[in-house]
Design an enzyme around this catalytic site. Structure first.
Site, short mmCIF file in Angstrom:
data_model
loop_
_atom_site.label_atom_id
_atom_site.label_comp_id
_atom_site.label_asym_id
_atom_site.label_seq_id
_atom_site.Cartn_x
_atom_site.Cartn_y
_atom_site.Cartn_z
N TYR A 139 21.31 -44.74 7.75
CA TYR A 139 21.57 -43.46 7.09
C TYR A 139 20.38 -43.08 6.23
O TYR A 139 19.54 -43.92 5.89
CB TYR A 139 22.84 -43.53 6.22
CG TYR A 139 22.71 -44.45 5.02
CD1 TYR A 139 22.99 -45.80 5.13
CD2 TYR A 139 22.30 -43.95 3.78
CE1 TYR A 139 22.88 -46.65 4.03
CE2 TYR A 139 22.19 -44.79 2.67
CZ TYR A 139 22.48 -46.14 2.81
OH TYR A 139 22.35 -46.98 1.73
N CYS A 140 20.29 -41.79 5.90
CA CYS A 140 19.28 -41.30 4.97
C CYS A 140 19.87 -40.10 4.23
O CYS A 140 21.09 -39.88 4.28
CB CYS A 140 17.98 -40.94 5.70
SG CYS A 140 18.16 -39.64 6.93
N THR A 141 19.06 -39.29 3.58
CA THR A 141 19.58 -38.21 2.72
C THR A 141 20.28 -37.12 3.53
O THR A 141 21.44 -36.79 3.26
CB THR A 141 18.44 -37.57 1.91
OG1 THR A 141 17.66 -38.61 1.33
CG2 THR A 141 18.98 -36.65 0.83
#
Ligand SMILES: [Zn+2]
Ligand SMILES: [Zn+2]
Length: 343
Positions: A198-200
């Protein structure tokens, strides 16, 4: 035909005020294979200029990354135009919750080498061959699976103030560095483990998931729309929130609180705190975590040296830094020996 802005930011601001109409701040991205980014760029400019769309858009052979301000009245037309472009049909649009009519004052569509600076020179892999997208509900299930390795694809200063429970959070300052570290650490598990990332907002995972598949990982998943979309779905679908702390954002707010947990600490005194600041000394500008008490005692500086410089008359400071500003250090979090409590 005029394919560039004819109005200055000031003139545009005035027009927006006079119109008195709501604008929506929208972002989206898509990796694809574009044969001629220049022609695509002009096509977008002509149509979006007509719809009074403003914003900053990067177009490259690898796709598009767009941040826009769209008049609410023209949203349907804008959406219709997007859907008319094959690879952008039904692309997920992030619509900002905060209303801001002046988020952008020009329409800038730029042709770039990459849509995100990722430091990757590897042209041998297909960025559109990405991992399996999962929403919040499925993500929550996946990360409880003992066969899953959950990886945070963001930089250290981002994950420090907030991350998912049990996530691997690489101690890196750049995306490029995290790719290598994770590959090395998980080399034995390319076949058996589920690699969930996951990331922003999801864009980094689009590239990373394709990269890891190219490197031989068999089961690659990514959180669709990143932490931002996860938070929205958790609220709308009444799901359990498994994200702890704050989501680091790259605007003036620096972070959005997702849960009440404070998982970081003040870099100067060590007490629980998750407020990022930039050192007030303009020649330093280091990004670090500082509590209210330390901010007061240190006059918002990261070190005694900076405090001393900062207390000099402005003209003297300017002479000292010889006209150089250290804005490049804004995201070089805490890589400073004087911060005793950095993690
Ligand atoms: Zn403190
Ligand atoms: Zn400093």
């Amino acid at each position: 035909m005029q394919l560039y802005n004819t109005l200055s930011a000031k003139e545009r601001e005035k027009l927006i005020e006079e119109a008195g109409k709501d604008r929506l701040t929208i972002s989206f991205y898509k990796y694809a294979h574009l044969g001629n980014p220049k022609i695509f760029r002009n096509h977008l400019f002509i149509h979006w200029d007509e719809l009074e769309v403003l914003g900053r858009i990067y177009v490259a052979h690898e796709g598009i990354n767009a941040q826009l301000s769209v008049p609410a009245d023209n949203f349907e037309l804008f959406k219709k135009h997007l859907d008319s472009i094959t690879f952008l049909e039904n692309v997920r649009l992030n619509i900002a919750i905060e209303q801001d009519n002046k988020s952008f004052l020009k329409l800038k569509v730029k042709v770039r080498e990459k849509i995100v600076a990722d430091g990757l020179n590897d042209k041998t892999f297909d960025v559109t061959n990405k991992g399996i997208h999962v929403g919040a509900k499925k993500f929550n299930e996946l990360i409880e699976d003992p066969e899953t390795v959950l990886v945070d694809m963001r930089n250290h200063y981002e994950s420090e103030i907030g991350h998912f429970k049990n996530a691997v959070t690489p101690d890196v300052d750049t995306f490029r560095d995290s790719l290598d570290i994770i590959e090395k650490d998980l080399a034995e598990h390319k076949e058996d483990k589920k690699l969930v990332m996951y990331c922003t907002g999801g864009i980094r995972c689009e590239k990373a998931s394709a990269y890891y598949k190219h490197k031989g990982f068999k089961k690659v998943y990514q959180l669709e729309g990143g932490i931002i979309e996860y938070t929205r779905q958790v609220k709308n679908q009444d799901l359990e929130n498994k994200f702890l702390g704050k989501n680091f954002v790259f605007d003036h707010r620096r972070g959005e609180r997702i849960s009440e947990d404070v998982i970081a600490n003040c870099h100067q005194c060590g007490k629980p705190c998750d407020t990022h600041v930039n050192c007030a000394n303009e020649a330093c500008h280091l990004l670090f975590i500082q509590c209210k008490e330390c901010a007061e005692a240190m006059q918002e500086c990261c070190s005694l040296d900076c405090k001393e410089t900062h207390s000099l008359p402005y003209e003297e400071q300017k002479v000292l830094r010889k006209g150089k500003k250290a804005s490049n250090k804004i995201f070089k979090k805490g890589r400073s020996e004087v911060l005793k409590y950095k993690k």
